[in-house]
Design a protein around this motif. Structure first.
Motif, PDB file in Angstrom:
ATOM      1  N   GLY A 132       0.864  -1.289  -0.186  1.00 24.62           N
ATOM      2  CA  GLY A 132      -0.065  -0.077  -0.079  1.00 24.62           C
ATOM      3  C   GLY A 132       0.912   1.100   0.031  1.00 24.62           C
ATOM      4  O   GLY A 132       1.847   1.072  -0.092  1.00 24.62           O
ATOM      5  N   GLY A 133       0.318   2.597   0.465  1.00 26.73           N
ATOM      6  CA  GLY A 133       1.127   3.525   0.572  1.00 26.73           C
ATOM      7  C   GLY A 133       0.711   4.293  -0.875  1.00 26.73           C
ATOM      8  O   GLY A 133       0.133   3.924  -1.670  1.00 26.73           O
ATOM      9  N   GLU A 134       1.285   5.659  -0.694  1.00 31.34           N
ATOM     10  CA  GLU A 134       0.881   6.295  -1.715  1.00 31.34           C
ATOM     11  C   GLU A 134       1.867   6.159  -2.891  1.00 31.34           C
ATOM     12  O   GLU A 134       3.266   6.497  -2.716  1.00 31.34           O
ATOM     13  N   VAL A 135       1.440   5.776  -4.015  1.00 36.07           N
ATOM     14  CA  VAL A 135       2.505   6.000  -5.018  1.00 36.07           C
ATOM     15  C   VAL A 135       2.955   7.153  -5.470  1.00 36.07           C
ATOM     16  O   VAL A 135       4.168   7.183  -6.003  1.00 36.07           O
ATOM     17  N   GLU A 136       2.124   8.264  -5.373  1.00 31.39           N
ATOM     18  CA  GLU A 136       2.845   9.429  -5.722  1.00 31.39           C
ATOM     19  C   GLU A 136       3.892   9.881  -4.562  1.00 31.39           C
ATOM     20  O   GLU A 136       4.879  10.335  -5.265  1.00 31.39           O
ATOM     21  N   ARG A 137       3.862   9.359  -3.609  1.00 29.74           N
ATOM     22  CA  ARG A 137       4.827   9.618  -2.629  1.00 29.74           C
ATOM     23  C   ARG A 137       6.061   9.065  -2.980  1.00 29.74           C
ATOM     24  O   ARG A 137       7.302   9.334  -2.793  1.00 29.74           O
ATOM     25  N   TYR A 138       6.246   7.341  -3.503  1.00 34.29           N
ATOM     26  CA  TYR A 138       7.167   6.933  -3.742  1.00 34.29           C
ATOM     27  C   TYR A 138       8.032   7.437  -5.065  1.00 34.29           C
ATOM     28  O   TYR A 138       9.196   7.663  -5.027  1.00 34.29           O
ATOM     29  N   ILE A 139       7.194   8.176  -6.010  1.00 31.71           N
ATOM     30  CA  ILE A 139       7.708   8.647  -7.028  1.00 31.71           C
ATOM     31  C   ILE A 139       8.350  10.071  -6.604  1.00 31.71           C
ATOM     32  O   ILE A 139       9.437  10.365  -7.111  1.00 31.71           O
ATOM     33  N   SER A 140       7.798  10.677  -5.710  1.00 32.48           N
ATOM     34  CA  SER A 140       8.176  11.940  -5.086  1.00 32.48           C
ATOM     35  C   SER A 140       9.762  11.693  -4.447  1.00 32.48           C
ATOM     36  O   SER A 140      10.753  12.451  -4.565  1.00 32.48           O
ATOM     37  N   ASP A 141       9.739  10.713  -3.843  1.00 33.32           N
ATOM     38  CA  ASP A 141      10.939  10.218  -2.815  1.00 33.32           C
ATOM     39  C   ASP A 141      12.022   9.744  -3.697  1.00 33.32           C
ATOM     40  O   ASP A 141      13.073  10.247  -3.672  1.00 33.32           O
ATOM     41  N   GLU A 176       1.715  -0.311 -12.706  1.00 30.12           N
ATOM     42  CA  GLU A 176       1.574   0.548 -13.636  1.00 30.12           C
ATOM     43  C   GLU A 176       1.492   1.829 -13.500  1.00 30.12           C
ATOM     44  O   GLU A 176       2.244   2.729 -14.310  1.00 30.12           O
ATOM     45  N   THR A 177       0.874   2.519 -12.568  1.00 30.59           N
ATOM     46  CA  THR A 177       0.862   3.994 -12.023  1.00 30.59           C
ATOM     47  C   THR A 177       2.365   4.162 -11.681  1.00 30.59           C
ATOM     48  O   THR A 177       2.803   5.298 -12.242  1.00 30.59           O
TER      49      THR A 177
END
Length: 121
Positions: A8-17, A52-53
């Motif tokens: 889980g967790g926010e995919v956008e946060r992973y990209i930002s990190d 995919e996201t």
């Protein structure tokens, strides 16, 4: 990776990190070549949407940094494997899958790494 996206967790946060990590690398050495890999898909459709996201985010980061003049290679691991033939379970590759992944990594890295010269004896 896949395990984090499955939790889980926010995919956008992973990209930002990831973008923050790239920024640190380029701040240290603007001449670096960064190689990013999209993540392999799985046999679990409920996770694949998140993967995919994330992979779209990887592609976007690669394009964004390239457009700023930095050296960036995006390796497409998302389409490297075929499920179930290349998997030992719903998530992890088998030996054949790892071989396919190694070949893709090799083809990406050989474009930026200089071969070692052998010394004559």
């Amino acid at each position: 990776g896949v395990n984090d996206l499955a939790k889980g967790g926010e995919v956008e946060r992973y990209i930002s990190d990831l973008n923050d990590t790239i920024r640190v690398i380029y701040n240290f050495n603007q001449n670096s070549t960064i190689v990013l890999a999209k993540i392999t898909l799985t046999g679990k459709e409920n996770i694949n949407g998140r993967i995919e996201t994330f992979n779209e985010g990887i592609e976007g980061l690669g394009t964004s940094w390239k457009n700023k003049g930095y050296s960036m290679i995006v390796v497409d691991m998302a389409n490297a494997l075929t499920y179930p033939e290349d998997y030992s379970d719903e998530i992890h590759p088998n030996a054949q899958g790892y071989k396919k992944m190694a070949d893709i990594w090799y083809n990406a890295l050989v474009t930026v790494l200089k071969p070692c010269e052998q010394e004559e004896e």
